[in-house]
Design an enzyme around this catalytic site. Sequence first.
Site, PDB file in Angstrom:
ATOM      1  N   GLY A 179       0.814  -1.222   0.000  1.00  0.00           N
ATOM      2  CA  GLY A 179       0.000   0.000   0.000  1.00  0.00           C
ATOM      3  C   GLY A 179       0.843   1.265   0.000  1.00  0.00           C
ATOM      4  N   SER A 185      -4.521   6.136  13.904  1.00  0.00           N
ATOM      5  CA  SER A 185      -4.855   7.376  13.211  1.00  0.00           C
ATOM      6  C   SER A 185      -5.240   8.452  14.209  1.00  0.00           C
ATOM      7  CB  SER A 185      -6.040   7.093  12.279  1.00  0.00           C
ATOM      8  OG  SER A 185      -6.583   8.301  11.815  1.00  0.00           O
ATOM      9  N   ALA A 186      -4.971   9.702  13.851  1.00  0.00           N
ATOM     10  CA  ALA A 186      -5.393  10.834  14.671  1.00  0.00           C
ATOM     11  C   ALA A 186      -6.907  10.890  14.806  1.00  0.00           C
ATOM     12  CB  ALA A 186      -4.881  12.135  14.052  1.00  0.00           C
ATOM     13  N   THR A 187      -7.591  10.180  13.938  1.00  0.00           N
ATOM     14  CA  THR A 187      -9.054  10.191  13.982  1.00  0.00           C
ATOM     15  C   THR A 187      -9.573   9.544  15.265  1.00  0.00           C
ATOM     16  OG1 THR A 187     -10.982   9.877  12.578  1.00  0.00           O
ATOM     17  CG2 THR A 187      -9.505   8.040  12.726  1.00  0.00           C
ATOM     18  N   TYR A 247     -14.696   3.844  11.084  1.00  0.00           N
ATOM     19  CA  TYR A 247     -13.262   3.635  10.825  1.00  0.00           C
ATOM     20  C   TYR A 247     -12.441   3.957  12.073  1.00  0.00           C
ATOM     21  CZ  TYR A 247      -8.544   4.771   9.278  1.00  0.00           C
ATOM     22  OH  TYR A 247      -7.175   4.860   9.179  1.00  0.00           O
ATOM     23  N   LYS A 251     -10.099   1.493  14.698  1.00  0.00           N
ATOM     24  CA  LYS A 251      -8.691   1.741  15.060  1.00  0.00           C
ATOM     25  C   LYS A 251      -8.538   1.789  16.583  1.00  0.00           C
ATOM     26  CE  LYS A 251      -6.624   1.937  11.107  1.00  0.00           C
ATOM     27  NZ  LYS A 251      -5.589   0.950  10.777  1.00  0.00           N
ATOM     28  N   LEU A 294      -7.659  15.150   0.278  1.00  0.00           N
ATOM     29  CA  LEU A 294      -7.401  16.411  -0.412  1.00  0.00           C
ATOM     30  C   LEU A 294      -6.240  16.341  -1.412  1.00  0.00           C
ATOM     31  CD1 LEU A 294      -8.002  19.462  -0.638  1.00  0.00           C
ATOM     32  CD2 LEU A 294      -6.317  19.802   1.186  1.00  0.00           C
ATOM     33  N   ARG A 329      -5.240  21.047   8.537  1.00  0.00           N
ATOM     34  CA  ARG A 329      -4.761  19.720   8.923  1.00  0.00           C
ATOM     35  C   ARG A 329      -3.243  19.738   9.068  1.00  0.00           C
ATOM     36  NH1 ARG A 329      -9.407  19.505   9.361  1.00  0.00           N
ATOM     37  NH2 ARG A 329     -10.927  17.934   8.659  1.00  0.00           N
TER      38      ARG A 329
HETATM   39  P1  NAD Z   1      -3.448   1.478   1.579  1.00  0.00           P
HETATM   40  O1  NAD Z   1      -4.845   1.065   1.292  1.00  0.00           O
HETATM   41  O2  NAD Z   1      -2.642   2.064   0.503  1.00  0.00           O
HETATM   42  O3  NAD Z   1      -2.629   0.230   2.188  1.00  0.00           O
HETATM   43  C1  NAD Z   1      -3.258  -0.816   2.885  1.00  0.00           C
HETATM   44  C2  NAD Z   1      -2.730  -2.111   2.304  1.00  0.00           C
HETATM   45  O4  NAD Z   1      -3.324  -3.213   3.012  1.00  0.00           O
HETATM   46  C3  NAD Z   1      -3.101  -2.296   0.825  1.00  0.00           C
HETATM   47  O5  NAD Z   1      -1.958  -2.732   0.123  1.00  0.00           O
HETATM   48  C4  NAD Z   1      -4.184  -3.371   0.840  1.00  0.00           C
HETATM   49  O6  NAD Z   1      -4.182  -4.131  -0.341  1.00  0.00           O
HETATM   50  C5  NAD Z   1      -3.793  -4.162   2.081  1.00  0.00           C
HETATM   51  N1  NAD Z   1      -4.911  -4.856   2.737  1.00  0.00           N
HETATM   52  C6  NAD Z   1      -6.111  -4.341   3.092  1.00  0.00           C
HETATM   53  N2  NAD Z   1      -6.862  -5.287   3.689  1.00  0.00           N
HETATM   54  C7  NAD Z   1      -6.105  -6.404   3.745  1.00  0.00           C
HETATM   55  C8  NAD Z   1      -6.332  -7.708   4.257  1.00  0.00           C
HETATM   56  N3  NAD Z   1      -7.495  -8.049   4.829  1.00  0.00           N
HETATM   57  N4  NAD Z   1      -5.332  -8.610   4.156  1.00  0.00           N
HETATM   58  C9  NAD Z   1      -4.147  -8.286   3.564  1.00  0.00           C
HETATM   59  N5  NAD Z   1      -3.886  -7.076   3.057  1.00  0.00           N
HETATM   60  C10 NAD Z   1      -4.856  -6.143   3.144  1.00  0.00           C
HETATM   61  O7  NAD Z   1      -3.504   2.448   2.841  1.00  0.00           O
HETATM   62  P2  NAD Z   1      -2.361   3.334   3.502  1.00  0.00           P
HETATM   63  O8  NAD Z   1      -2.717   4.751   3.295  1.00  0.00           O
HETATM   64  O9  NAD Z   1      -1.033   2.847   3.114  1.00  0.00           O
HETATM   65  O10 NAD Z   1      -2.640   3.013   5.039  1.00  0.00           O
HETATM   66  C11 NAD Z   1      -1.954   1.989   5.728  1.00  0.00           C
HETATM   67  C12 NAD Z   1      -2.513   1.910   7.142  1.00  0.00           C
HETATM   68  O11 NAD Z   1      -2.409   3.179   7.764  1.00  0.00           O
HETATM   69  C13 NAD Z   1      -3.990   1.519   7.194  1.00  0.00           C
HETATM   70  O12 NAD Z   1      -4.179   0.651   8.312  1.00  0.00           O
HETATM   71  C14 NAD Z   1      -4.686   2.837   7.433  1.00  0.00           C
HETATM   72  O13 NAD Z   1      -5.904   2.691   8.114  1.00  0.00           O
HETATM   73  C15 NAD Z   1      -3.657   3.579   8.279  1.00  0.00           C
HETATM   74  N6  NAD Z   1      -3.775   5.037   8.184  1.00  0.00           N
HETATM   75  C16 NAD Z   1      -3.754   5.642   6.947  1.00  0.00           C
HETATM   76  C17 NAD Z   1      -3.899   7.028   6.863  1.00  0.00           C
HETATM   77  C18 NAD Z   1      -3.922   7.728   5.524  1.00  0.00           C
HETATM   78  O14 NAD Z   1      -4.434   8.842   5.447  1.00  0.00           O
HETATM   79  N7  NAD Z   1      -3.379   7.152   4.455  1.00  0.00           N
HETATM   80  C19 NAD Z   1      -4.058   7.781   8.026  1.00  0.00           C
HETATM   81  C20 NAD Z   1      -4.059   7.147   9.254  1.00  0.00           C
HETATM   82  C21 NAD Z   1      -3.916   5.765   9.316  1.00  0.00           C
HETATM   83  N1  UDP Z   2     -11.109  18.569   1.513  1.00  0.00           N
HETATM   84  C1  UDP Z   2     -11.703  19.351   0.542  1.00  0.00           C
HETATM   85  N2  UDP Z   2     -11.986  18.790  -0.674  1.00  0.00           N
HETATM   86  C2  UDP Z   2     -11.717  17.488  -0.963  1.00  0.00           C
HETATM   87  C3  UDP Z   2     -11.098  16.686   0.034  1.00  0.00           C
HETATM   88  C4  UDP Z   2     -10.821  17.266   1.266  1.00  0.00           C
HETATM   89  O1  UDP Z   2     -11.963  20.530   0.769  1.00  0.00           O
HETATM   90  O2  UDP Z   2     -12.012  17.033  -2.085  1.00  0.00           O
HETATM   91  C5  UDP Z   2     -10.758  19.168   2.820  1.00  0.00           C
HETATM   92  C6  UDP Z   2     -11.430  18.521   4.020  1.00  0.00           C
HETATM   93  O3  UDP Z   2     -12.687  19.114   4.277  1.00  0.00           O
HETATM   94  C7  UDP Z   2     -10.401  18.773   5.132  1.00  0.00           C
HETATM   95  C8  UDP Z   2      -9.063  18.737   4.395  1.00  0.00           C
HETATM   96  O4  UDP Z   2      -9.368  18.972   3.007  1.00  0.00           O
HETATM   97  O5  UDP Z   2     -10.563  20.074   5.677  1.00  0.00           O
HETATM   98  C9  UDP Z   2      -8.337  17.393   4.516  1.00  0.00           C
HETATM   99  O6  UDP Z   2      -9.236  16.356   4.127  1.00  0.00           O
HETATM  100  P1  UDP Z   2      -8.756  14.849   3.982  1.00  0.00           P
HETATM  101  O7  UDP Z   2      -9.958  14.035   3.594  1.00  0.00           O
HETATM  102  O8  UDP Z   2      -7.558  14.782   3.109  1.00  0.00           O
HETATM  103  O9  UDP Z   2      -8.265  14.460   5.447  1.00  0.00           O
HETATM  104  P2  UDP Z   2      -9.104  14.310   6.821  1.00  0.00           P
HETATM  105  O10 UDP Z   2     -10.354  15.086   6.711  1.00  0.00           O
HETATM  106  O11 UDP Z   2      -9.318  12.844   6.942  1.00  0.00           O
HETATM  107  O12 UDP Z   2      -8.204  14.854   7.859  1.00  0.00           O
END
Ligand code: NAD
Ligand code: UDP
Length: 338
Positions: A10, A124-126, A148, A152, A199, A230
Amino acid sequence: MRVLVTGGAGYIGSHTLLELMAQGHEVCVLDNYCNARPVVLDRVRNLSNRPVTAYTGDVRQATLLDQVMAEFAPEAVIHFAGLKAVGESMRDPLGYYDVNLGGTLALLHAMDRAGVRRIIFSSSATVYGDPEYLPYDEAHPTAPTSVYGRTKLAAETLLRDWHAAHPETCAVILRYFNPVGAHPSAQIGEDPSDTPNNLMPFIAQVAVGKRGALQIFGDDYDTPDGTGQRDYIHVVDLARAHVAALRYSAEHTGARAFNIGTGESYSVKQMVAAFQTASGQDIPCQITARRTGDIAAMQANASRANQELGWKATHSLADMTQSTWAWQSQNPDGYESD
Ligand code: NAD
Ligand code: UDP
């Protein structure tokens, strides 16, 4: 160290593989490619000039996990595999708990069977929810507003309970803020399979001409320019946080959460302006209604990670926008550009 990386194909996982190998770690990937393409790993192999063993399958499959544990014999696991679309999680809560919580559970079972005692977890910060104060520190109350986020937080709780029962273990919980950017080679980056939810990939697709205009979700927030703010973190900095966490896990036991952000925040309008500068492209924007569930602003207090992990973000906003543009413009159709 020998490191099993679930979800290693990923966005964040692929960048982390490169940073791990650059520091001499040996990696093995387990991915079911539900949101990634196998070609990613070819690019990682080419860039690193190192072998990357990969198993195709689901992280909830106990027999596959036992096989990987037996054949690769990891000393630690980095657990990225999971589902991450907030809107989809509200429509499919069972699917999200199944993968995000069930996947973590299956992995911990397999680690116990194999005697693996260290895990780095993608949180995640969420998990914090509506801010009671900013910047968030790790002691901020957790009250996620989406399914989601709750999956987490549930996985974090599972990790803490696992550690409590097995004091010799180490679970490092990394709470990511907003990952953006791409590898400096422009060979790997974020490749959303559908309309981007986030975004930065949306802006990049507008800049490259794949989409007409960015919708800005509200300009009436209580922020200096009215748009959401953000804490964006370059994915290479984020990847390096995992290398630091791995080092920490070799020296500590415990279950500990760390914010992984820069401590700076930027508004949507600031991101658009920065991307226009980086790309030289015009980014048409339309102001639309607020997106349900969005908060006005968030930002990390990352001092715990700075002090205890010895990690600090070093990439600037310009690094984030320039690397995204290089990746997007050289791979206009993502990995399908191959
Ligand atoms: P991504 O979707 O690019 O990577 C996730 C990977 O996991 C993918 O390659 C997918 O194919 C694999 N996968 C999903 N379900 C699976 C399963 N059941 N078995 C095996 N493989 C599986 O996402 P990412 O952005 O690289 O995120 C990685 C992790 O970080 C995730 O757990 C996500 O929730 C967390 N995270 C991401 C963000 C973000 O904004 N990208 C923010 C906070 C946390
Ligand atoms: N955002 C936006 N247009 C988009 C996607 C996101 O204005 O098409 C804004 C959203 O409202 C937030 C910021 O961009 O204020 C970051 O959004 P993102 O979805 O990337 O991250 P998250 O909300 O999960 O922190």
